[in-house]
Motif scaffolding. Structure first.
Motif, PDB file in Angstrom:
ATOM      1  N   TYR A  15       0.850  -1.182   0.000  1.00 29.78           N
ATOM      2  CA  TYR A  15       0.000   0.000   0.000  1.00 29.78           C
ATOM      3  C   TYR A  15       0.891   1.239   0.000  1.00 29.78           C
ATOM      4  N   GLY A  16       0.601   2.187  -0.873  1.00 32.93           N
ATOM      5  CA  GLY A  16       1.352   3.431  -0.904  1.00 32.93           C
ATOM      6  C   GLY A  16       2.652   3.306  -1.678  1.00 32.93           C
ATOM      7  N   ALA A  21       5.318   3.718   1.962  1.00 31.93           N
ATOM      8  CA  ALA A  21       4.808   2.411   1.543  1.00 31.93           C
ATOM      9  C   ALA A  21       4.759   1.441   2.724  1.00 31.93           C
ATOM     10  N   VAL A  22       3.709   0.602   2.718  1.00 27.90           N
ATOM     11  CA  VAL A  22       3.551  -0.436   3.733  1.00 27.90           C
ATOM     12  C   VAL A  22       3.356  -1.765   3.008  1.00 27.90           C
ATOM     13  N   SER A  44      -3.747  -8.952  14.916  1.00 28.19           N
ATOM     14  CA  SER A  44      -4.290  -7.840  14.152  1.00 28.19           C
ATOM     15  C   SER A  44      -3.158  -7.131  13.406  1.00 28.19           C
ATOM     16  N   GLY A  45      -3.422  -6.780  12.157  1.00 28.28           N
ATOM     17  CA  GLY A  45      -2.409  -6.101  11.354  1.00 28.28           C
ATOM     18  C   GLY A  45      -1.407  -7.015  10.691  1.00 28.28           C
ATOM     19  N   SER A  46      -1.600  -8.336  10.812  1.00 23.97           N
ATOM     20  CA  SER A  46      -0.618  -9.277  10.257  1.00 23.97           C
ATOM     21  C   SER A  46      -0.803  -9.525   8.766  1.00 23.97           C
ATOM     22  N   GLY A  47      -1.967  -9.136   8.210  1.00 19.11           N
ATOM     23  CA  GLY A  47      -2.199  -9.324   6.782  1.00 19.11           C
ATOM     24  C   GLY A  47      -3.334 -10.265   6.442  1.00 19.11           C
ATOM     25  N   LYS A  48      -4.073 -10.755   7.453  1.00 17.02           N
ATOM     26  CA  LYS A  48      -5.155 -11.715   7.197  1.00 17.02           C
ATOM     27  C   LYS A  48      -6.223 -11.136   6.274  1.00 17.02           C
ATOM     28  N   ASP A 222       3.635 -10.748  10.091  1.00 18.92           N
ATOM     29  CA  ASP A 222       4.450  -9.790   9.330  1.00 18.92           C
ATOM     30  C   ASP A 222       4.343 -10.028   7.834  1.00 18.92           C
ATOM     31  N   GLY A 223       3.148 -10.381   7.364  1.00 17.27           N
ATOM     32  CA  GLY A 223       2.910 -10.509   5.937  1.00 17.27           C
ATOM     33  C   GLY A 223       3.367 -11.800   5.313  1.00 17.27           C
ATOM     34  N   ARG A 224       3.777 -12.778   6.146  1.00 19.11           N
ATOM     35  CA  ARG A 224       4.201 -14.084   5.620  1.00 19.11           C
ATOM     36  C   ARG A 224       3.428 -15.194   6.312  1.00 19.11           C
ATOM     37  N   THR A 225       3.235 -16.299   5.591  1.00 19.41           N
ATOM     38  CA  THR A 225       2.479 -17.411   6.145  1.00 19.41           C
ATOM     39  C   THR A 225       3.401 -18.545   6.570  1.00 19.41           C
TER      40      THR A 225
END
Length: 235
Positions: A15-16, A21-22, A44-48, A222-225
């Motif tokens: 995003y951005g 950018a995030v 919360s905020g992990s990317g789900k 942190d955006g990874r699974t």
């Protein structure tokens, strides 16, 4: 082995731009087979939510690949021209709130999607009624949503998600407003429907009482699974 219902490789979402950018997703990999009900958990905020929106063709990923039922829908760009039709025909959605249409009765809430897809009204209603009976709410077919209990509303929402027989259902906190007994009943229903229709179901949840019911879990941090085997106890 059957073709995966969901296949995700190297999925990213930013995003951005520039310093603002995030990176919400940083390279997600995931495979889910027909008939599986898989949990997706994380803080919360992990990317789900971002991952679910990408899989649901609601937002566009920044990079990576996604395939549903063997059809590549995204590979660095959308490969499907009509995303609205993709969402209507290939992806079912179940949310924390049922979002039933208040001025339609239960049958027409479920039958609306196949009607929009061009199915004759009588056939769409017949399909809807079959699912309502299978989900033990057939006796509420002519009721308005306001006359239903919370558990009944969620069953109708599940029927609506299944009515076009999509290969994939995305469920976002479907048990959050329910007590323990009703929450576990919803998971029983999802497992039964997944097996019956060979639908792959992803359940995003914070609900600790249902987490032990999943045979497989994907943690997202942190955006990874990260995959792990679930306890898979019967609900």
């Amino acid at each position: 082995m059957a073709t995966p219902a969901i296949e995700v490789a190297g999925l990213r979402k930013r995003y951005g731009e520039g310093e603002a950018a995030v990176d919400a997703l940083k390279g997600v990999d995931m495979i889910i087979h027909p008939g599986e009900v898989v949990g997706l958990i994380g803080p919360s905020g992990s990317g789900k939510s971002t991952l679910l929106k990408c899989l649901g063709a609601v937002i566009e990923p920044s990079a990576g690949r996604m395939a549903l039922a063997g059809q590549t829908i995204f590979d660095e760009r959308w490969k499907i021209r009509d995303l609205r039709a993709l969402r209507r025909d290939s992806i079912g959605f179940v949310f924390q709130a049922p979002y039933l249409i208040p001025f339609l009765d239960v049958t027409d809430n479920v039958a609306l999607l196949p009607m929009l897809a061009g199915k004759p009204n009588h056939e769409a209603r017949r399909q809807a009624m079959e699912l309502l009976e299978a989900l033990d709410v057939g006796h509420r077919a002519k009721a308005s949503p306001s006359e239903l209990s919370g558990g009944e509303q969620q069953r109708v929402a599940i029927a609506r998600a299944l009515v076009n027989r999509p290969p994939v259902i995305l469920a976002d906190e479907p048990t959050a407003p329910l007590d323990s007994e009703r929450a576990l009943n919803v998971i029983r229903i999802l497992n039964r429907m997944a097996g019956q229709y060979q639908t792959a179901i992803i359940v995003v949840t914070h609900d600790e009482k249902i987490i032990p019911t999943f045979q497989r879990l994907y943690h997202i941090r942190d955006g990874r699974t990260f995959e792990e085997a679930g306890e898979g106890r019967s609900a």
